[in-house]
Design a protein around this motif. Structure first.
Motif, PDB file in Angstrom:
ATOM      1  N   SER A  71       1.007  -1.086   0.231  1.00 54.17           N
ATOM      2  CA  SER A  71      -0.037  -0.428   0.054  1.00 54.17           C
ATOM      3  C   SER A  71       0.637   1.488   0.522  1.00 54.17           C
ATOM      4  CB  SER A  71      -0.766   0.184   1.550  1.00 54.17           C
ATOM      5  OG  SER A  71       0.092   0.397   2.487  1.00 54.17           O
ATOM      6  N   TYR A  72      -0.108   2.612   0.066  1.00 50.90           N
ATOM      7  CA  TYR A  72       1.190   3.336   0.061  1.00 50.90           C
ATOM      8  C   TYR A  72       1.080   3.161   1.918  1.00 50.90           C
ATOM      9  CZ  TYR A  72      -1.034   5.313  -3.805  1.00 50.90           C
ATOM     10  OH  TYR A  72      -1.820   5.898  -6.082  1.00 50.90           O
ATOM     11  N   SER A  82      -5.217   8.251  -0.941  1.00 49.14           N
ATOM     12  CA  SER A  82      -4.678   8.281  -2.530  1.00 49.14           C
ATOM     13  C   SER A  82      -3.792   9.681  -2.085  1.00 49.14           C
ATOM     14  CB  SER A  82      -5.335   8.809  -3.571  1.00 49.14           C
ATOM     15  OG  SER A  82      -4.548   8.914  -4.794  1.00 49.14           O
ATOM     16  N   MET A  83      -2.320   9.176  -2.002  1.00 51.77           N
ATOM     17  CA  MET A  83      -1.137   9.835  -2.726  1.00 51.77           C
ATOM     18  C   MET A  83      -0.355  10.156  -4.202  1.00 51.77           C
ATOM     19  SD  MET A  83       0.208   8.268   1.120  1.00 51.77           S
ATOM     20  CE  MET A  83      -0.286   9.427   2.499  1.00 51.77           C
ATOM     21  N   ALA A 120      -6.652   2.793  -0.975  1.00 52.26           N
ATOM     22  CA  ALA A 120      -6.484   3.561  -2.280  1.00 52.26           C
ATOM     23  C   ALA A 120      -5.157   3.330  -3.656  1.00 52.26           C
ATOM     24  CB  ALA A 120      -5.412   5.155  -1.607  1.00 52.26           C
ATOM     25  N   LEU A 121      -4.494   2.346  -3.064  1.00 52.28           N
ATOM     26  CA  LEU A 121      -3.713   2.385  -4.627  1.00 52.28           C
ATOM     27  C   LEU A 121      -3.760   1.228  -5.009  1.00 52.28           C
ATOM     28  CD1 LEU A 121      -0.511   2.158  -5.072  1.00 52.28           C
ATOM     29  CD2 LEU A 121       0.087  -0.032  -3.530  1.00 52.28           C
ATOM     30  N   LEU A 183     -15.185  -1.009  -8.030  1.00 52.34           N
ATOM     31  CA  LEU A 183     -16.078  -1.041  -7.272  1.00 52.34           C
ATOM     32  C   LEU A 183     -16.001   1.046  -6.990  1.00 52.34           C
ATOM     33  CD1 LEU A 183     -12.942  -2.619  -4.472  1.00 52.34           C
ATOM     34  CD2 LEU A 183     -15.068  -3.443  -5.859  1.00 52.34           C
ATOM     35  N   VAL A 184     -17.306   0.609  -6.593  1.00 53.74           N
ATOM     36  CA  VAL A 184     -18.178   2.442  -5.674  1.00 53.74           C
ATOM     37  C   VAL A 184     -17.106   2.821  -4.839  1.00 53.74           C
ATOM     38  CG1 VAL A 184     -20.462   3.389  -4.852  1.00 53.74           C
ATOM     39  CG2 VAL A 184     -20.500   1.815  -6.551  1.00 53.74           C
ATOM     40  N   PRO A 185     -16.774   4.102  -4.910  1.00 53.54           N
ATOM     41  CA  PRO A 185     -16.308   4.789  -3.808  1.00 53.54           C
ATOM     42  C   PRO A 185     -16.890   4.009  -1.947  1.00 53.54           C
ATOM     43  CG  PRO A 185     -16.037   6.040  -5.566  1.00 53.54           C
ATOM     44  CD  PRO A 185     -17.259   4.679  -5.984  1.00 53.54           C
ATOM     45  N   ARG A 186     -15.784   4.002  -1.350  1.00 54.02           N
ATOM     46  CA  ARG A 186     -16.293   4.087  -0.316  1.00 54.02           C
ATOM     47  C   ARG A 186     -17.254   5.391   0.730  1.00 54.02           C
ATOM     48  NH1 ARG A 186     -14.830   0.089   3.474  1.00 54.02           N
ATOM     49  NH2 ARG A 186     -13.290  -1.416   1.943  1.00 54.02           N
ATOM     50  N   GLY A 187     -16.922   5.817   0.208  1.00 57.63           N
ATOM     51  CA  GLY A 187     -17.553   7.552   0.699  1.00 57.63           C
ATOM     52  C   GLY A 187     -19.261   7.799  -0.161  1.00 57.63           C
TER      53      GLY A 187
END
Length: 258
Positions: A71-72, A82-83, A120-121, A183-187
């Protein structure tokens, strides 16, 4: 609906070792009695040396395949932010995480069998080719024969395949899909499926028919060799057991891909 293949087979993977110090998020020991592959946190979004060693030992005892979940570098955000990491830095950090886990896997008498990005990665490399190439470069630095696990149709799997890495597709029974198969974003509302019966039904549908209903009602193809069961949700162990039981009752052979 088309008839399912007679030789339907699926791997069950879960994110494990997601603790740090005295804090533990997942019930690693119980989940390792259900899954066939363990995505072990390598210290960047969760996990530490002691946790990694413990999970590798338990996985080896149970014959569960060990995967490096890279991961990041984002302990505070659990790897879900996200980075913008320079490609050469990201490649080095991916190789570093795999190497750290490999030490503990070998000490337990086994090895790292595959790599899966986290959070996020994972979502970034579905579309971002530069970041996908960096992750693939990191995997190649660590071991140029390691399979990688990812979303069907992603840039990540495309780049990995072109780079000579074995690619393995996966699906998520407890995550909502867009009509495009991402995938639908978790938010967003409805992104995570929490109703146990729905998760079980979706699991069987994905394994037997390679399809699932998207958030808007569209039926989409999600042909995958591995099914992810999140270990950080309430009742995760009981749900994982029910999913495996229903899959086997439906004639699906549950076994590791690596």
């Amino acid at each position: 609906m088309t008839e399912p293949p007679a030789d339907a087979v699926i791997d069950l993977n879960a994110d494990l070792g997601e603790g740090f110090g005295r804090w533990r998020l997942t019930d690693d020991e119980e989940l390792l009695s259900v899954v066939t592959s363990a995505n072990v946190a390598c210290g960047f979004h969760a996990g530490d040396a002691t946790t990694m060693r413990r999970v590798c030992e338990m996985a080896a005892e149970r014959g569960v395949r060990i995967g490096a979940q890279v991961s990041y570098r984002d302990l505070a955000g659990f790897g879900r932010r996200s980075m913008d990491v320079p490609a050469d830095e990201l490649a080095a950090e991916v190789a570093y995480q795999i190497g750290a886990l490999e030490v503990f896997a070998r000490a337990a008498g086994t090895r790292v069998s595959y790599v899966k990005p986290h959070g996020a990665l994972y979502n970034r490399v579905v579309h971002d080719e530069e970041q996908a190439r960096a992750v693939v470069e990191g995997v190649l630095l660590a071991d140029d024969a390691l399979p990688v696990l990812g979303l069907p149709g992603s840039r990540f799997l495309e780049v990995a395949g072109k780079g000579g890495l074995p690619v393995v597709t996966e699906a998520f029974a407890d995550r909502a899909y867009t009509p495009e198969g991402t995938l639908v974003p978790r938010g967003r509302e409805g992104a995570v499926i929490t109703e146990a019966d729905a998760v079980v039904e979706r699991s069987v549908g994905m394994a037997r028919f390679g399809a699932v209903t998207a958030l808007d009602g569209t039926r989409i193809d999600v042909r995958a060799r591995s099914l992810c069961l999140h270990g950080d949700t309430p009742g995760a162990v009981a749900l994982a057991r029910e999913v495996r039981g229903r899959l086997e009752a439906a004639g699906v052979r549950v076994e590791a891909f690596a």
